[in-house]
Design an enzyme around this catalytic site. Structure first.
Site, PDB file in Angstrom:
ATOM      1  N   ARG A 165      -1.838-103.918  20.370  1.00 31.70           N
ATOM      2  CA  ARG A 165      -1.152-103.025  21.302  1.00 31.70           C
ATOM      3  C   ARG A 165      -2.192-102.401  22.226  1.00 31.70           C
ATOM      4  NH1 ARG A 165       2.679 -97.887  19.578  1.00 31.70           N
ATOM      5  NH2 ARG A 165       0.864 -97.351  18.297  1.00 31.70           N
ATOM      6  N   ASP A 449      -0.479 -90.305  14.420  1.00 30.19           N
ATOM      7  CA  ASP A 449      -1.234 -90.828  15.550  1.00 30.19           C
ATOM      8  C   ASP A 449      -1.016 -89.929  16.752  1.00 30.19           C
ATOM      9  OD1 ASP A 449       1.236 -91.489  16.643  1.00 30.19           O
ATOM     10  OD2 ASP A 449       1.032 -93.644  16.302  1.00 30.19           O
TER      11      ASP A 449
END
Length: 527
Positions: A165, A449
């Site tokens: 990603r 995150d």
């Protein structure tokens, strides 16, 4: 290190083995992408601001009438490519060697190698992540701790399909300058990976695949299509071999799911339902739209809330109507190997979440810890059986309206002092770790995150500007937030970069004007 060639300048600290990925040919490939597509990216970021202003003025958002022909049309994306047919369990994590080995050995179907929200863009992480990916693709990845413990890829059986990603369109890479200007972080991440691994992946029966984050609509997906088309031509790989799954984690994107699949064209494979970034986007876009758009405690906004059910039902229905896979959200729980009772609570919560997703028609889902792989697999096995996915399951009963997607007022839950304290504490703890170079952090039994910090600080900003009254009777003001920050920081005690994290949190949570992304000012504080 400093390297200057053909208008490309690398400025950053020395990174071991960097010469293996920062070759002149690879840098020229990235520079080509930057020169061709950087200006279009800049224009799309400007268009985001214009669109946000339009939505703010209307205090509403709806499906675009000018793209009704796409939504009503009879079209499908290409079938899933090798390695992405069965995606019932996907494990996410940063491209840190030890965690990468554990992810690749855990038995998941896919490893989402995260160069974005779970990764601090320190230059050593940017370059090191590319080295990890290069070694992992070739099954050469290994890591030895300072204490002598070795981590190696297992030699028996298949490993998960690797799906990196890259960073979102908004983030720059200031350590790599093209013609004197910072390159687009997304083009650096995707470009280096493609240059070194696309042909290798295809030779191994897989392919160059991506997860694409933070997009806000079809034009941004269309830019990725242009990037991938060009990369295929330059690298001499078959047309349509680069495939991508897009995260629907912004509220504008929720109204353009079909248009985004259509715009990505032959590169489209599926959509993923995020959570924290999606709620962060709801706040960001409707931050001044009045009390009907003020969320309760972030912990109270579960995936069973009506607006979240509308969002996930829409995603599954759109994906399967168009032949794309639908991937569910993150199970962020960290199982405890020391506390059996806490471990069972965590596993039960994950089991419930994944059972709901499988029952709703999702083809797979995310976990953040290897110990959760069996739990997720069990839930999807119960529904899929021997089938690799449930693309044949249509959801004709789903007909989601704009009002359902925007039903923030219908989310149950209160606005509490405990919720405010959780926002402050978790965000500051995370930011301290992020500034230190660690983008995936275990906090109170959850793997957090950057989306965690975004939803936390945006909620505090919204509560201050809306004058929210808490369950204690206190009104949320800048003064109250600063008091809570001081108390929570004192409770945290000693932590590297804690003072910087505190200042950064106050900067982005208490600013008069809402900062679009906290990672932009945070980026100025690293390296």
């Amino acid at each position: 290190m400093s390297l200057d060639t053909s208008g490309v300048r690398v400025e950053g600290p020395d990174v071991e083995r960097s010469g293996e990925v920062l070759t002149p040919e690879a840098l020229e490939f990235v520079a080509d992408l930057q020169r061709r597509f950087g200006p279009q990216r800049d224009a799309l970021l400007a268009a985001r601001a214009t669109r946000r202003a339009e939505i703010a003025a209307a205090r509403w958002l709806d499906f675009r009438p000018e793209t009704a022909e796409i939504r009503d049309g009879d079209w499908r994306v290409p079938p899933p490519p090798p390695g992405l047919v069965d995606r019932r369990v996907e494990i996410t994590g940063p491209t840190e060697p030890k965690m990468a080995v554990n992810a690749l050995n855990c038995g998941a179907n896919v490893w989402l190698a995260d160069l974005e929200d779970a990764n601090t863009p320190h230059w050593r992480n940017v370059v090191g992540g590319q080295l990890v990916l290069r070694d992992a693709v070739r099954r050469q990845l290994a890591f030895t701790t300072p204490e002598g413990r070795e981590y190696r890829l297992r030699e028996d059986g298949d490993l998960p399909t690797i799906v990196p990603r890259p960073r979102g369109w908004h983030l720059p890479e200031r350590h790599l300058l093209v013609d004197g200007q910072p390159a687009v972080g997304a083009l650096v991440d995707a470009g280096l990976y493609l240059f070194h691994n696309a042909a290798e992946q295809l030779s191994r029966g897989s392919g160059p695949y991506f997860y694409l984050p933070k997009m806000e609509g079809r034009l941004e997906a269309g830019l990725w299509r242009l990037v991938f088309d060009h990369a295929e031509q330059v690298l001499g790989i078959p047309e349509g071999s680069i495939r991508a799954t897009m995260l629907i984690e912004t509220i504008p994107a929720a109204f353009e799911m079909e248009e985004m699949l259509h715009a990505l064209g032959s590169h489209a494979t599926g959509l993923n339902a995020g959570r924290w970034d999606y709620l962060f986007s709801v706040i960001k876009v409707f931050r001044e739209a009045g009390p009907d758009f003020v969320l309760p405690d972030r912990g109270a906004v579960t995936m069973t809330a009506p607006m979240m059910r509308a969002y996930t039902d829409q995603l599954v229905a759109v994906c399967h109507r168009r032949g794309a896979v639908a991937i569910g959200g993150m199970a962020a729980a960290i199982p405890s190997r020391r506390d059996a009772e806490a471990n069972e609570r965590a596993l039960a919560k994950v089991r419930e979440d994944k059972t709901r997703e499988a029952g709703d028609g999702f083809d797979g889902s995310w976990v953040a810890h290897p110990d959760l792989v069996p739990v997720c697999r069990e839930a999807f096995d119960a529904v899929l059986g021997d089938r690799p996915n449930q693309l044949d399951r249509q959801r004709p009963e789903v007909s989601v309206t704009a009002a359902q997607l925007l039903d923030v007022a219908g989310v149950p839950g209160g606005r509490t002092m405990a919720g405010l304290r959780a926002d402050v504490e978790v965000a500051i703890r995370y930011l301290a770790a992020w500034l230190g170079g660690n983008g995936a952090v275990g906090i109170h039994g959850l793997m957090e995150d950057a989306a965690t910090a975004e939803i936390s600080r945006s909620q505090v900003w919204q509560w201050v500007h809306a004058g929210v009254e808490l369950d204690t009777g206190e009104t949320v003001t800048g003064e109250l937030v600063r008091r809570v920050v001081a108390e929570e920081v004192e409770g945290i005690g000693e932590l590297p970069r804690l003072d910087d994290a505190r200042r950064l949190f106050e900067q982005v949570a208490l600013a008069d004007e809402f900062p679009d992304f906290l990672t932009l000012p945070a980026y100025e504080l690293i390296d």
